[in-house]
Design a protein around this motif. Structure first.
Motif, PDB file in Angstrom:
ATOM      1  N   VAL A  22      48.224  25.735  42.359  1.00  0.00           N
ATOM      2  CA  VAL A  22      47.947  25.330  43.740  1.00  0.00           C
ATOM      3  C   VAL A  22      46.791  26.110  44.356  1.00  0.00           C
ATOM      4  CG1 VAL A  22      50.308  24.564  44.159  1.00  0.00           C
ATOM      5  CG2 VAL A  22      49.689  26.940  44.633  1.00  0.00           C
ATOM      6  N   GLY A  23      46.300  27.101  43.672  1.00  0.00           N
ATOM      7  CA  GLY A  23      45.182  27.866  44.220  1.00  0.00           C
ATOM      8  C   GLY A  23      44.716  28.915  43.234  1.00  0.00           C
ATOM      9  N   GLY A  24      43.473  29.317  43.397  1.00  0.00           N
ATOM     10  CA  GLY A  24      42.936  30.345  42.515  1.00  0.00           C
ATOM     11  C   GLY A  24      41.708  30.993  43.124  1.00  0.00           C
ATOM     12  N   VAL A  25      41.310  32.087  42.522  1.00  0.00           N
ATOM     13  CA  VAL A  25      40.131  32.806  42.988  1.00  0.00           C
ATOM     14  C   VAL A  25      39.452  33.445  41.779  1.00  0.00           C
ATOM     15  CG1 VAL A  25      41.458  34.919  43.407  1.00  0.00           C
ATOM     16  CG2 VAL A  25      39.279  34.577  44.576  1.00  0.00           C
ATOM     17  N   ARG A  26      38.134  33.515  41.837  1.00  0.00           N
ATOM     18  CA  ARG A  26      37.384  34.192  40.790  1.00  0.00           C
ATOM     19  C   ARG A  26      36.190  34.888  41.438  1.00  0.00           C
ATOM     20  NH1 ARG A  26      36.003  32.210  34.713  1.00  0.00           N
ATOM     21  NH2 ARG A  26      34.834  34.053  34.074  1.00  0.00           N
ATOM     22  N   ASP A  27      36.120  36.182  41.297  1.00  0.00           N
ATOM     23  CA  ASP A  27      35.048  36.977  41.892  1.00  0.00           C
ATOM     24  C   ASP A  27      34.462  37.920  40.851  1.00  0.00           C
ATOM     25  OD1 ASP A  27      35.109  36.025  44.515  1.00  0.00           O
ATOM     26  OD2 ASP A  27      36.763  37.358  45.062  1.00  0.00           O
ATOM     27  N   GLN A  28      33.160  38.129  40.924  1.00  0.00           N
ATOM     28  CA  GLN A  28      32.509  39.202  40.180  1.00  0.00           C
ATOM     29  C   GLN A  28      31.820  40.093  41.207  1.00  0.00           C
ATOM     30  OE1 GLN A  28      28.855  38.717  37.699  1.00  0.00           O
ATOM     31  NE2 GLN A  28      30.131  39.556  36.056  1.00  0.00           N
ATOM     32  N   ILE A  29      32.201  41.354  41.227  1.00  0.00           N
ATOM     33  CA  ILE A  29      31.718  42.276  42.249  1.00  0.00           C
ATOM     34  C   ILE A  29      31.047  43.465  41.584  1.00  0.00           C
ATOM     35  CG2 ILE A  29      32.391  43.802  44.140  1.00  0.00           C
ATOM     36  CD1 ILE A  29      34.647  41.925  44.771  1.00  0.00           C
ATOM     37  N   THR A  30      29.847  43.771  42.035  1.00  0.00           N
ATOM     38  CA  THR A  30      29.154  44.979  41.608  1.00  0.00           C
ATOM     39  C   THR A  30      29.501  46.095  42.577  1.00  0.00           C
ATOM     40  OG1 THR A  30      27.316  43.744  40.633  1.00  0.00           O
ATOM     41  CG2 THR A  30      26.910  46.048  41.186  1.00  0.00           C
ATOM     42  N   VAL A  31      30.116  47.149  42.056  1.00  0.00           N
ATOM     43  CA  VAL A  31      30.519  48.290  42.873  1.00  0.00           C
ATOM     44  C   VAL A  31      29.414  49.344  42.806  1.00  0.00           C
ATOM     45  CG1 VAL A  31      32.224  50.114  43.163  1.00  0.00           C
ATOM     46  CG2 VAL A  31      32.946  47.829  42.463  1.00  0.00           C
ATOM     47  N   LYS A  32      28.889  49.700  43.962  1.00  0.00           N
ATOM     48  CA  LYS A  32      27.834  50.709  44.052  1.00  0.00           C
ATOM     49  C   LYS A  32      28.392  51.956  44.715  1.00  0.00           C
ATOM     50  CE  LYS A  32      24.263  47.145  44.484  1.00  0.00           C
ATOM     51  NZ  LYS A  32      23.144  46.610  45.311  1.00  0.00           N
ATOM     52  N   LEU A  33      28.293  53.067  44.016  1.00  0.00           N
ATOM     53  CA  LEU A  33      28.878  54.319  44.481  1.00  0.00           C
ATOM     54  C   LEU A  33      27.800  55.361  44.720  1.00  0.00           C
ATOM     55  CD1 LEU A  33      31.800  54.551  41.908  1.00  0.00           C
ATOM     56  CD2 LEU A  33      31.980  53.781  44.272  1.00  0.00           C
ATOM     57  N   SER A  34      28.051  56.198  45.723  1.00  0.00           N
ATOM     58  CA  SER A  34      27.195  57.376  45.889  1.00  0.00           C
ATOM     59  C   SER A  34      27.532  58.376  44.788  1.00  0.00           C
ATOM     60  CB  SER A  34      27.430  58.012  47.255  1.00  0.00           C
ATOM     61  OG  SER A  34      28.740  58.551  47.325  1.00  0.00           O
TER      62      SER A  34
END
Length: 239
Positions: A22-34
């Motif tokens: 009934v639902g879904g999500v797909r994300d690609q996230i670039t995490v930038k850290l100090s």
């Protein structure tokens, strides 16, 4: 490495009680850290959130997270229920969010492309500050407990079209009440979401002894003569 970045993939699926997707999500996230944040990552965690819209019912959630550089993966599964508020006559109250952290939306270390759309109606974002829900509901004495919840479709004054809802927080140990907050009165609805009366509390934990507690929210809609007393458990640790 020198870039202080990593890429994370998130894939989630929600299925109803019959197993239908009934639902879904797909994300690609670039995490930038100090550099300072990267040096502390072995003692910290990253929290990801997104939003899905489903109707009332019983659902199962399956989620997968993958770190692209090493290929490490982790999965999580749980069941949850979306109540049907139309079927009852009681006061309609959201889930009660417990937190010890607020952060600026601009401080996020990564964001998906659709994040701005979600923020427009995100119930936990106010004035550029986001309440970060506690997953474990374990807190320390040197922290402040933030409590947030919403009342849906409260009764309105027929002339002024305004609600009149009161709420307070109680902390219990067994049958003993150890803390009661000052009552909060809400007489205005949220501007971004119709029919919603939001409540926020801040409770310093420094006066509480370490141990297990029950948090009880006392909510009274005076115009509608309705009430609710949702409860949740939490733990307070020494500093």
């Amino acid at each position: 490495g020198a870039r202080q970045t990593t890429d994370l993939d998130f894939i989630g699926q929600v299925r109803d009680s019959g197993g239908r997707l009934v639902g879904g999500v797909r994300d690609q996230i670039t995490v930038k850290l100090s550099e300072a944040d990267a040096a502390q990552m072995d003692r910290r965690h990253l929290q990801y959130d997104t939003g899905l819209t489903v109707g009332p019912g019983v659902y199962s959630l399956t989620f997968l997270a993958r770190e692209d550089q090493t290929g490490k993966m982790g999965t999580f599964e749980t069941k949850f229920t979306v109540p049907d508020f139309k079927s009852g006559k009681g006061l309609r109250v959201s889930s009660v969010i417990l937190s010890s952290q607020k952060e600026a939306v601009s401080a996020a270390v990564g964001a998906a492309d659709n994040n701005k759309k979600l923020l427009a109606n995100h119930p936990l974002v106010q004035d550029g500050q986001k309440v970060v829900p506690s997953i474990t509901r374990v807190f320390r004495k040197d922290q402040t407990l933030y409590v947030y919840f919403e009342v849906y479709d409260p009764s309105l004054d027929p002339d002024q079209k305004t609600p009149n809802v009161f709420a307070a927080i109680e902390l219990l140990q067994g049958a003993r009440k150890v803390f009661t907050s000052r009552p909060v009165r809400v007489d205005k609805l949220a501007t971004s979401r119709p029919g919603v009366a939001p409540f926020s509390f801040e409770i310093p934990l420094n006066r509480l002894q370490p141990g297990e507690y029950i948090s009880q929210v006392d909510v009274i809609d005076q115009l509608g003569q309705k009430f609710a007393f949702p409860r949740s458990s939490l733990v307070v640790l020494p500093q």
